[in-house]
Structure formats: structure tokens, C-alpha cells
Design an enzyme around this catalytic site. Structure first.
Site, short mmCIF file in Angstrom:
data_model
loop_
_atom_site.label_atom_id
_atom_site.label_comp_id
_atom_site.label_asym_id
_atom_site.label_seq_id
_atom_site.Cartn_x
_atom_site.Cartn_y
_atom_site.Cartn_z
N ALA A 1 0.84 -1.20 0.00
CA ALA A 1 0.00 0.00 0.00
C ALA A 1 0.87 1.25 0.00
CB ALA A 1 -0.93 -0.01 1.21
N ALA B 1 -1.97 11.23 -2.95
CA ALA B 1 -0.59 10.93 -3.35
C ALA B 1 -0.56 9.74 -4.29
CB ALA B 1 0.28 10.66 -2.12
N GLU C 1 8.34 -5.05 -10.75
CA GLU C 1 6.91 -4.82 -10.94
C GLU C 1 6.63 -4.30 -12.36
OE1 GLU C 1 5.14 -2.14 -8.08
OE2 GLU C 1 3.26 -2.03 -9.20
N HIS D 1 -13.77 -6.61 -34.31
CA HIS D 1 -15.00 -7.30 -33.90
C HIS D 1 -16.27 -6.50 -34.21
CE1 HIS D 1 -12.39 -10.04 -31.68
NE2 HIS D 1 -13.42 -10.78 -31.36
#
Lengths: 256, 381
Positions: free
Chosen positions: B126, B132, B244, B340
Site C-alpha cells: 500500500a 498521493a 513490478e 470485432h
């Protein structure tokens, strides 16, 4: 309990089969998997080992790429692998079974497991031939297996039910879908699979040569199934369309 | 054909994950999308099969610190067609866990890593707060050092796994006057008095993962739950950003590839003006452009990955890979919806989900704008 498992590397079930310019099945760009029926056999071998103790050896005939199937079996938990490279020799079921039987006869074994057929050529002959050459009993298409006191008790599905057979060990047992649910190779197993022994042999190492295994069956030609024709839509009111459909089924398709 | 970066072992990992995704994830994706989360048991299943331990050493229950194997896992997870599944597993395995593994005390590692790797515990990281986002240094959640514990006050938002996490590695200000030099990381466990989940947030995509808003009110956190040293949190966060961001780039490439595969298949089947769409040059060229973009992104991402795993400085290349892969994933999934036509706009077809799921890529884990800041910062000294 010393268990040998026969393993074949086959085309992925999703693979699109195409013929090359010489009319042979093209393997370029096709992803390969362990024959799913052999995966049942490997799983069964591992379960017996976990229950009874012992050792599982996986054996395959093939080139470099057959290693992947063996490594997968090692990552699942098999102890060692034997890979026989047939070189340029053309293989049929007789040749493959001769090679496998020779490789197995160099090992100690109480039980030999394999898939009842391979999903590529589907001949369902190799395991049975191996049993014949080694002069031991074989039970095919097995969906349940118990090992007790030097005997194998195998359940196999028949057309009208199932039968339970007992054979003395050593014996060859071939796996049918339903025997078990194969485990995934463990991640630790994958990372360690390369450290497990893989014994690579040539035909000469086994005392064989092209002459002794020369194929008795030769494929003359391959052809792909006709592409499916487009379906037919019958327009109009339901009752009328149904009448027309019945007419076409009787007169054109000749199925009723 | 396997890329040179990956070994035989990695390809076997790939095959195993693919098989698992095919059997145990893909058939349930629609159900989980509707439920707004995938079942908690999936963590334990992924743990049991060893997937959550691919990037951790054996002493904590992993299979070796192999980031290439981790990369393969996330690429294959993306093939399930619901990006939230990998987001949830990844937030625990690749985002929360590494902070403890790389910077935590031995005691913290022994408490939290084995259950994270086995999937028995779910982790979350977190950082973001209502005020922020990109400006990490401006977080307002405070932690007062009370000697043997910290008193935490503040709130966190957009936290993946936030609702059901067993522990949250939380960025707090231990020195509010010191800007980015006053940030620390605390492991705050579920059930700690003063820690509540305000709500589960509704999102545009990533709907199989839960996203929470967390509140801390005079929350007492034991001093031993501090990760590493006080006031070093900002540096810890920045260090794991590389992994990450690589994971996000890998997932973006794999998801865009999936969108191409689905669009190409649709184009083969859909007939207009008497021909399948795949026979029209306009569609063929569109697909060729999409494939070229994805291949470029894949090469850049693999290049950044190869630098990262070799231990070299990869900051610039990782930022470029994340920037480029996530941007083109938006374009490619958008074109896939276009191919599509009307069906692409219908919830019945999964292509709309690829488009919605891709949208987070240029926002989360450092926005595209921040990636450009990083790249420019290296370029212009």
C-alpha cells in the site's frame, strides 16, 4: 519395486497437421507434448513408488526433442531416464518395440507401464509387442491398478462392463484415460530435472543395428481428410422447411 | 520457437503453467469476473504447485530465485484473458513479498515469506493515497515511533488485494518533514486494531482482483514489523519497481498477443460483403500492424528483462519497456475491438475485457508520464 515407464513424445493435440512437399507429415513449428496416455502411465508409476517404495525409470526412443517428454517425467518425480536415439533408422511398431525391449532387458524391472496407445499414429501395438518380446504378461486399457505380493490386479473396461484380471509380475500394464489424474510437474522438480540421470544410448550401444530393426511396415502415402463442406440453411415457414428437410435427408443425404 | 532468453526448464515451467491456466483458470474466468474476485483458494493452489515460489530461494519454500521463470509465469497467466487474476497473485508474490524478502529482517522473512509462497497468506503493498499517486514522497499516512510500536494514522487507496490481504506492507511517514527521506515500510496485519477496510472499489477492469481502500486510525503496529531501516522506505519501493514494471510489460505484451489471436480468429469467421474479414486487405494490414507493434514490445521487454536478470542497471530499459508495452497494449486491444465491430462492444465477447483490462497499464505501477520522466532523467543529465 522397480518400475519402467514407456514414454513417447507426440504432436500437441491442438497441432494442425500439414503435409510437406514430399507428402510426409510436417513437424516444423509443431509443439510437442508427452503422449497423454503415457502421462497416465508415469503418474501411476509414481503413485506405486510412493506407496511401495522403489524407483521409476522412464524410457523413450527418439531424437533430441524426445528429451522434453523425459524431462517432464523426471520433473514429475521419476528417478532416471533412458533415451535411445534411433539415428536415421525408420521406425515401425516392430522396430520401436524391439529397441524398447532391448533397453529394458538391461534394467531390473518388476513392472512396465505405458499408455495403451499414442495419440499420433494410434496403433496401440508397442507395449504389447514389448511384453511379447520379454515373454511376460500384458494387460491393456487399464483403468484401475493394485499391486500386491508380486501380483498386479488390473481393472479394464470392456464393452459391456469391466473385468478384473490378475497377473504375476513382472508384467506390462497399459493405461487408459480414467486410471488417474496426472500431477503437474513441481517447480522444484523442473529446476532439478536436469540433475537427474539421463542415459543416452545409440542402437549400437544396445547391440542393435538397422538390419535387426528394419521396419516391417512402410507408410506409402498420407492424405488429409476432405475439408468439411458448408452447411445448408433451409429457408421458409417451419412446417414447409421441415418437409423440405425430410425430403433432402431422404433423397440427397440418404440417411432416412 | 522458444526465445534464446529461456532455458529448457523455463519452457517446461511454461508448459506446466499453460496447462494449469487452461484447466483450472480459463473455464472459470467469466464466473469470477461476475463475482468481482477470483476465489481465495487459488492462492493456495498456485502455492501448492510452486508458482508463487518461482522467484524465492528454497529456504523460504521457493524453487530458486529465478526471475525468468517468474516472467514465464506472468506471461502464461495473461493468456487466461482476465488480467485481474495475475494482478491478484502478482500483488502478493511479486509486489508485497519482495519488499520483505529483499529488505526485511530474518524474523519478518520467516514469518511472512513461507505463507506467501505457499499461498496460505495474501500480501498487498500500500503506497497510493487519495492525495498521493505519482508523487510518492507526498504521502500523508503517519507512523509515530512510540518505542516498542508505531501509531499509524491515514488512509490508502487503489490497493490490489487490499480487501482480503492478510498483511499489508504499508508506506508511512516516520519523518513527515523529510519528504521522500522520511518514508518507512511497516507490515500491518489484518485484524490489527485500528486497521479497517473502508470499501471494495469498483473498477473499469481487472475485475477478478479485489481493490481496496484502507483506513488506519491509531493503529498500533509492533516495532519489529518495520521493514529494514526507518526512513529508507522510498528507496526500497523504488528498487522493486523494476520487477513490478517488468511484470506489467510482460503481461501487456501477452495480453495484446491474446487480443491479436482472438481478433484474427474472428476475422477468419466473420463474413461481410461475401468474404471473411480476413480476406480484406484492410483487416490483414491492421493485423500485421498490431503484430509488429507487439513483437517490438516483446523484444524491448525481453531486452530489459535480460539486463535485469544479469544484474546490470536496467532502470532506463525497464521504464521504456513498461511505457511502450502498456501503450501499445491499449492500441492493439482497441484495434481488436474494432475488428470485432458491434460484437466487440458487447459484453458477451471477451475482447472488450482485454481492452478494459489493458487500460490500467499506462496508469498503474508508475504512469506512462512517470516512465517518460525516468527515461528523460537518464537522458538529460
Amino acid at each position: 519395486m522397480k518400475i519402467a515407464v514407456l514414454v513417447k513424445q507426440t504432436f500437441d493435440t491442438e497441432a494442425k497437421i500439414i503435409l510437406d512437399v514430399n507428402g510426409k507429415i510436417s513437424s516444423s513449428g509443431v509443439s510437442l507434448i508427452m503422449n497423454p496416455y503415457d502421462e497416465f502411465a508415469v503418474e501411476e508409476g509414481l503413485r506405486i513408488k510412493e506407496k511401495e517404495g522403489g524407483e521409476v525409470t522412464v524410457i523413450s526412443v527418439g531424437g533430441q526433442q524426445a528429451q522434453d517428454a523425459l524431462r517432464q517425467a523426471l520433473a514429475m518425480g521419476a528417478d532416471k531416464a533412458v533415451l535411445v536415439d534411433q539415428g536415421e533408422a525408420e521406425l515401425d511398431e516392430y522396430a520401436t518395440a524391439t529397441i524398447l525391449a532391448k533397453a529394458i532387458s538391461d534394467l531390473e524391472y518388476d513392472l512396465i507401464l505405458g499408455g495403451f496407445r499414442a495419440i499420433d499414429d494410434g496403433s496401440a501395438q508397442v507395449a504389447g509387442r514389448v511384453a511379447e518380446i520379454l515373454n511376460i504378461p500384458v494387460v491393456n486399457v487399464v483403468t484401475g491398478l493394485e499391486i500386491e505380493g508380486g501380483k498386479a490386479v488390473a481393472t479394464r473396461e470392456t464393452e459391456s462392463g469391466s473385468e478384473v484380471l490378475e497377473v504375476p509380475l513382472p508384467a506390462v500394464i497399459t493405461a487408459q484415460k480414467g486410471l488417474n489424474e496426472p500431477r503437474y510437474p513441481s517447480m522444484k522438480g523442473i529446476m532439478k530435472a536436469k540433475k537427474k540421470p539421463m542415459d543416452k544410448k545409440t542402437l549400437a550401444d544396445l547391440g542393435l543395428d538397422d538390419g535387426k530393426i528394419s521396419a516391417k511396415v512402410k507408410a506409402l502415402s498420407f492424405s488429409l481428410p476432405e475439408p468439411r463442406k458448408a452447411g445448408k440453411v433451409i429457408p421458409g415457414e417451419a412446417a414447409e422447411a421441415a418437409r423440405e428437410l425430410a425430403r433432402l435427408l431422404r433423397e440427397e443425404a440418404k440417411v432416412i | 520457437m522458444a526465445h534464446w532468453l529461456f532455458t529448457e526448464e523455463h519452457e517446461l515451467v511454461r508448459k506446466t503453467v499453460r496447462n494449469w491456466v487452461e484447466k483450472e483458470i480459463k473455464p472459470y474466468v467469466e464466473e469470477w469476473e461476475n463475482a468481482g474476485e477470483f476465489p481465495r483458494e487459488l492462492f493456495a493452489r498456485a502455492g501448492e504447485l510452486g508458482f508463487l515460489g518461482l522467484t524465492y530461494p528454497e529456504e523460504y519454500g521457493g524453487s530458486g530465485e529465478d526471475y525468468l521463470a517468474g516472467a514465464v509465469f506472468f506471461e502464461e497467466m495473461a493468456r487466461c484473458g482476465s488480467a485481474g487474476v495475475a494482478a491478484g497473485l502478482g500483488a502478493s508474490m511479486a509486489i508485497a513479498g519482495p519488499q520483505i524478502y529483499k529488505f526485511g529482517s530474518e524474523e519478518l522473512k520467516n514469518r511472512f515469506l513461507p505463507p506467501t509462497i505457499s499461498g496460505k497468506k495474501i500480501g498487498a503493498l500500500a503506497i497510493t493515497e487519495p492525495n498521493a499517486g505519482s508523487d510518492v514522497a507526498s504521502i500523508q499516512t503517519t507512523a509515530r515511533n512510540m518505542g516498542d510500536h508505531y501509531l499509524v494514522n491515514g488512509s490508502k487507496i487503489f490497493i490490489t488485494n487490499g480487501v482480503r490481504a492478510d498483511y499489508v506492507v504499508t508506506a508511512v511517514k516516520t519523518d513527515p518533514a523529510a519528504g521522500h527521506k522520511g518514508i518507512s515500510l511497516l507490515v500491518i496485519e489484518k485484524g490489527t486494531p485500528g486497521f479497517t477496510v473502508a470499501k471494495k472499489l469498483d473498477k473499469l477492469g481487472w475485475n477478478t482482483s479485489d481493490t481496496g481502500e484502507l483506513v488506519f486510525e491509531d493503529c498500533r503496529v509492533p516495532g519489529e514489523n518495520l521493514v529494514g531501516r526507518e526512513n529508507m522506505g522510498f528507496y526500497y519501493i523504488m528498487q522493486n519497481f523494476a520487477w513490478e514494471r517488468l511484470v506489467m510489460a510482460l503481461e501487456a505484451v501477452a495480453s495484446a498477443q491474446l487480443a491479436i489471436d482472438v481478433a484474427a480468429e474472428y476475422a477468419r469467421q466473420r463474413v461481410q460483403f461475401g468474404r471473411p474479414l480476413s480476406k480484406f486487405q484492410v483487416t490483414r494490414h491492421k493485423l500485421a500492424d498490431m503484430a509488429s507493434l507487439v513483437e517490438t514490445a516483446r523484444c524491448l521487454t525481453y531486452h530489459a528483462l535480460s539486463l535485469y536478470v544479469s544484474g546490470r542497471d536496467a532502470v532506463t530499459e525497464v521504464a521504456m519497456a513498461k511505457l511502450y508495452a502498456c501503450e501499445i497494449a491499449n492500441r492493439v486491444t482497441d484495434e481488436a475491438v474494432q475488428i470485432h465491430g458491434g460484437y466487440g462492444y458487447m459484453m458477451e465477447y471477451p475482447v472488450q475485457r482485454f481492452w478494459r483490462d489493458a487500460r490500467i497499464g499506462t496508469i498503474g505501477g508508475g504512469t506512462s508520464d512517470i516512465m517518460k520522466q525516468v527515461i528523460a532523467g537518464r537522458l538529460i543529465k
